[in-house]
Design an enzyme around this catalytic site. Structure first.
Site, PDB file in Angstrom:
ATOM      1  N   ASP A 187       0.609  -1.191  -0.230  1.00 27.42           N
ATOM      2  CA  ASP A 187      -0.029  -0.001   0.118  1.00 27.42           C
ATOM      3  C   ASP A 187       0.925   1.356  -0.061  1.00 27.42           C
ATOM      4  O   ASP A 187       0.366   2.306  -0.122  1.00 27.42           O
ATOM      5  CB  ASP A 187      -1.192  -0.024   1.291  1.00 27.42           C
ATOM      6  CG  ASP A 187      -0.460  -0.438   2.654  1.00 27.42           C
ATOM      7  OD1 ASP A 187       0.985  -0.746   2.474  1.00 27.42           O
ATOM      8  OD2 ASP A 187      -0.955   0.297   3.628  1.00 27.42           O
ATOM      9  N   GLU A 272      11.259  -3.759  13.245  1.00 28.77           N
ATOM     10  CA  GLU A 272      12.310  -3.280  12.126  1.00 28.77           C
ATOM     11  C   GLU A 272      13.712  -3.643  13.112  1.00 28.77           C
ATOM     12  O   GLU A 272      14.677  -4.182  12.380  1.00 28.77           O
ATOM     13  CB  GLU A 272      12.350  -2.144  11.752  1.00 28.77           C
ATOM     14  CG  GLU A 272      10.831  -1.608  10.855  1.00 28.77           C
ATOM     15  CD  GLU A 272       9.580  -1.370  11.475  1.00 28.77           C
ATOM     16  OE1 GLU A 272       9.511  -1.543  12.691  1.00 28.77           O
ATOM     17  OE2 GLU A 272       8.854  -1.204  10.599  1.00 28.77           O
TER      18      GLU A 272
END
Ligand code: UDP
Ligand code: MN
Length: 326
Positions: A187, A272
């Site tokens: 997206d 992350e």
């Protein structure tokens, strides 16, 4: 394949002359010449068409050939890993980013469906995309999956899918291959310039991400060409307070560290970090995008389309044709 324009013209000339001679010879024969002439002229027309088709094909191949001869072969491959799941906007998202990726040279798209099977929608989209791709799938286990009622930040998304793609790279690529790995959610919005910046990644490169973390952008802070900190408002004490879209990793670094992967159970916002921690230190990060001053990727999110009318019509048995893919 080397096809010279000149050669095509020579062939064209020869075919025309032979055709003409054939037609003239037929003229000398005692026969119903009009029929022969007609078939000769049909033949010529057919050849004309074929030759103009060949010419445009030659032009296309020449244009392509130039690209790959000049730089394509020497460029490290960019592997973009995209987790994706079925929802109303899925096809629109995948079409949008795949058509961006078509402009990127030496590009390999690894699409991992969050699904128990490879769906027909994604399979066909990939086959028709014109991209080099690998299609994988793995379903997020129930206990890790976000429920409809959960706020979207509750659990990390696309984790197993990204890890499966890392595993595929480790099983299918050699340490000698130069490449760069980027986690490209379906997206987000990607500038083509981003891929030029990514290509030269030695270990881990970093850059700003727009529209993320409740800010206009988040970015690494750079002094004298080195990353010295991060501009972020949310949990700034994370080891690597960065969004997934803000870094790329050298393929060789991932192949050399075969255990490095995303931690399914990482605390919120630490996904992350869970991968990067085992690969680099802050000082080693390679700033890109003019010392992290340019936004080349945006953490956009598509609104969930409202289906009020569709649902009303469905109740009356008048729902839209389900055989038309959206
Ligand atoms: N995703 C997935 N399964 C899910 C939810 C998301 O594979 O159940 C994928 C999604 O298609 C996207 C990535 O994981 O490529 C990140 O998800 P999302 O964009 O919803 O997360 P956010 O924008 O909140 O980081
Ligand atoms: Mn997203």
């Amino acid at each position: 394949m080397k096809v010279k324009l000149k050669n095509v013209f020579v062939i064209y000339f020869l075919v025309s002359v032979i055709g003409l001679m054939y037609a003239l010879l037929q003229l000398g024969q005692p026969c119903d010449c009009s029929q022969h002439l007609r078939s000769a002229s049909d033949l010529m027309h057919g050849k004309d068409k074929k030759i103009s088709q060949l010419l445009s094909e030659v032009k296309r191949l020449q244009a392509r050939g130039k690209d790959s001869e000049l730089e394509g072969q020497a460029l490290p491959v960019i592997y973009a890993i995209t987790p994706t799941y079925a929802r109303l906007v899925q096809k629109a998202e995948l079409v949008r980013i795949s058509q961006t990726f078509l402009h990127v040279k030496n590009f390999h798209w690894i699409v991992v469906e969050d699904s128990p099977v490879k769906t027909q929608l994604v399979s066909e989209l990939l086959a028709q995309s014109g991209l080099r791709f690998t299609h994988l799938h793995t379903e997020t286990p129930k206990e890790h999956k976000l429920k409809e009622s959960d706020p979207n930040w509750l659990k990390p998304r696309g984790v197993e899918q990204r890890n499966l793609a890392l595993q595929w790279l480790r099983e299918n690529r050699e340490l000698s291959e130069e490449g760069v790995v980027y986690f490209a959610d379906d997206d987000n919005t990607y500038s083509l310039r981003l891929f030029d910046e990514i290509r030269s990644t030695k270990r881990v490169s970093v850059w700003p991400v727009g529209l993320v973390g409740g800010l206009r952008f988040e970015r690494p802070l750079v002094e004298k060409g080195r990353v010295v900190g991060f501009y972020t408002a949310w949990k700034p004490n994370r080891p690597f307070p960065m969004d997934m879209a803000g870094f790329a990793i050298a393929l060789q670094l991932l192949l050399a560290n075969r255990e490095a992967q995303f931690d399914m159970l990482a605390e919120r916002g630490y996904l992350e970090s869970s991968l990067l921690q085992s690969l680099v230190s802050i000082e080693e990060l390679e700033p890109r995008a003019d010392n992290c001053t340019k936004v080349l990727v945006w953490h956009t999110r598509s609104e969930k389309p409202k289906m009020k009318q569709e649902e009303l019509l469905q109740k009356q048995g008048l729902g839209s044709d389900p055989s038309i893919e959206v």
